[in-house]
Design a protein around this motif. Structure first.
Motif, PDB file in Angstrom:
ATOM      1  N   ASN A   1      -4.019   0.711   8.148  1.00 48.85           N
ATOM      2  CA  ASN A   1      -4.787   0.710   6.841  1.00 48.85           C
ATOM      3  C   ASN A   1      -4.178   0.271   5.801  1.00 48.85           C
ATOM      4  O   ASN A   1      -4.897  -0.721   4.855  1.00 48.85           O
ATOM      5  N   TYR A   2      -2.858   0.386   5.581  1.00 48.62           N
ATOM      6  CA  TYR A   2      -2.211  -0.159   4.508  1.00 48.62           C
ATOM      7  C   TYR A   2      -2.172  -1.679   4.386  1.00 48.62           C
ATOM      8  O   TYR A   2      -2.212  -2.500   3.502  1.00 48.62           O
ATOM      9  N   GLN A   3      -1.808  -2.234   5.601  1.00 47.50           N
ATOM     10  CA  GLN A   3      -1.642  -3.497   5.871  1.00 47.50           C
ATOM     11  C   GLN A   3      -3.087  -4.471   5.898  1.00 47.50           C
ATOM     12  O   GLN A   3      -3.133  -5.718   5.046  1.00 47.50           O
ATOM     13  N   ARG A   4      -4.237  -3.545   6.186  1.00 49.28           N
ATOM     14  CA  ARG A   4      -5.389  -4.247   6.013  1.00 49.28           C
ATOM     15  C   ARG A   4      -5.878  -4.416   4.443  1.00 49.28           C
ATOM     16  O   ARG A   4      -6.251  -5.285   3.887  1.00 49.28           O
ATOM     17  N   GLN A   5      -5.295  -3.357   3.349  1.00 47.20           N
ATOM     18  CA  GLN A   5      -5.448  -3.356   2.196  1.00 47.20           C
ATOM     19  C   GLN A   5      -4.666  -4.461   1.374  1.00 47.20           C
ATOM     20  O   GLN A   5      -4.995  -5.295   0.643  1.00 47.20           O
ATOM     21  N   VAL A   6      -3.431  -4.576   2.028  1.00 48.21           N
ATOM     22  CA  VAL A   6      -2.629  -5.897   1.498  1.00 48.21           C
ATOM     23  C   VAL A   6      -2.972  -7.240   1.863  1.00 48.21           C
ATOM     24  O   VAL A   6      -3.204  -8.037   0.933  1.00 48.21           O
ATOM     25  N   ASP A   7      -3.656  -7.209   3.207  1.00 44.81           N
ATOM     26  CA  ASP A   7      -4.189  -8.564   3.775  1.00 44.81           C
ATOM     27  C   ASP A   7      -5.645  -8.812   2.710  1.00 44.81           C
ATOM     28  O   ASP A   7      -5.815 -10.214   2.446  1.00 44.81           O
ATOM     29  N   TYR A   8      -6.151  -7.986   2.278  1.00 40.07           N
ATOM     30  CA  TYR A   8      -7.505  -8.053   1.590  1.00 40.07           C
ATOM     31  C   TYR A   8      -7.281  -8.460   0.328  1.00 40.07           C
ATOM     32  O   TYR A   8      -7.863  -9.339  -0.392  1.00 40.07           O
ATOM     33  N   GLN A   9      -6.419  -7.861  -0.282  1.00 42.39           N
ATOM     34  CA  GLN A   9      -5.866  -8.221  -1.844  1.00 42.39           C
ATOM     35  C   GLN A   9      -5.261  -9.640  -1.756  1.00 42.39           C
ATOM     36  O   GLN A   9      -5.516 -10.330  -2.690  1.00 42.39           O
TER      37      GLN A   9
ATOM     38  N   ILE B   1      -1.762  -0.815  -4.503  1.00 43.45           N
ATOM     39  CA  ILE B   1      -2.056  -0.068  -3.317  1.00 43.45           C
ATOM     40  C   ILE B   1      -1.222   1.083  -2.952  1.00 43.45           C
ATOM     41  O   ILE B   1      -0.004   0.931  -3.207  1.00 43.45           O
ATOM     42  N   ASP B   2      -1.746   2.147  -2.977  1.00 46.29           N
ATOM     43  CA  ASP B   2      -0.881   3.445  -2.492  1.00 46.29           C
ATOM     44  C   ASP B   2      -0.194   3.010  -1.067  1.00 46.29           C
ATOM     45  O   ASP B   2      -0.916   2.814  -0.287  1.00 46.29           O
TER      46      ASP B   2
END
Length: 219
Positions: A41-49, A176-177
């Motif tokens: 989930n963290y990696q998805r947020q990083v990729d999205y940003q 991102i947390d």
């Protein structure tokens, strides 16, 4: 000699130990999957940003290019108008100068034909010179006013372009947390259960011995 009650006590402790191990393994497996899910989930947020930042940068560059092109066109229009006003002013001043020169020549010619001499000729010529000077002064005053207005227009275009650029600037992204770590599960120690089983076995054996002693006294 191990009595049935002692065997039951030891067996119960072993079952509790096995259940604790099974629970620990289950919790560890759950925590492992949870850790994987959190990291994904963290990696998805990083990729999205990252993708969002690229998209915003691309849109901003397009907007900046469009604003620059628009401003350049407006600058050119203002400067073209200034050039036209300047050229027309200089042409009119040149026309006024030719008219004044022609008027002075006419005065001289008329005076020569009539035989007029003295201050009257100079006064007549000065009238044409005064008209030329007044016209030239007014023309340059009007040209200066046009140049000042053009300067204000250029500053207005610049301010408008900067405002549009500021509006096109993307807002900062929220941080991102980081993925929260999962609690490590330690394998349960067998010692407490062994001690519990041993204690239960000893208690059962003591109870059995007491029961046998009581039965021996009664016989």
């Amino acid at each position: 000699m191990c009595t049935p009650m002692a065997a039951v006590a030891v067996g119960g402790s072993l079952l509790q130990a096995q259940a604790a191990k099974k629970q620990a393994r289950g919790q560890a497996a759950y925590n492992h999957q949870l850790s994987i899910a959190r990291n994904e989930n963290y990696q998805r947020q990083v990729d999205y940003q990252y993708e969002l930042a690229e998209w915003q940068e691309d849109n901003y560059n397009k907007a900046a290019e469009s604003i620059h092109t628009s401003a350049t066109g407006q600058y050119a229009t203002v400067l073209e108008q200034v050039g036209l006003v300047r050229d027309k002013t200089l042409d009119n001043i040149a026309t006024a100068a030719r008219a004044a020169s022609k008027g002075r020549s006419y005065v001289l010619a008329a005076a020569s034909e009539s035989g007029t001499q003295g201050n009257s000729i100079a006064l007549a010529q000065q009238q044409y010179e005064l008209q030329e000077a007044r016209y030239t002064h007014n023309a340059f005053t009007n040209l200066e006013t046009s140049l000042k207005q053009a300067q204000r227009n250029l500053l207005g275009i610049q301010a408008q372009s900067q405002s549009r650029l500021n509006a096109a600037m993307p807002a900062p992204m929220a941080p991102i947390d980081p993925a929260q770590p999962t609690q490590q599960v330690s394998a349960p120690s067998m010692l407490p259960y062994m001690l519990q089983g041993a204690s239960g076995a000893l208690g059962a054996m003591a109870q059995q011995n007491q029961l046998e002693a009581t039965q021996a006294l009664n016989t």
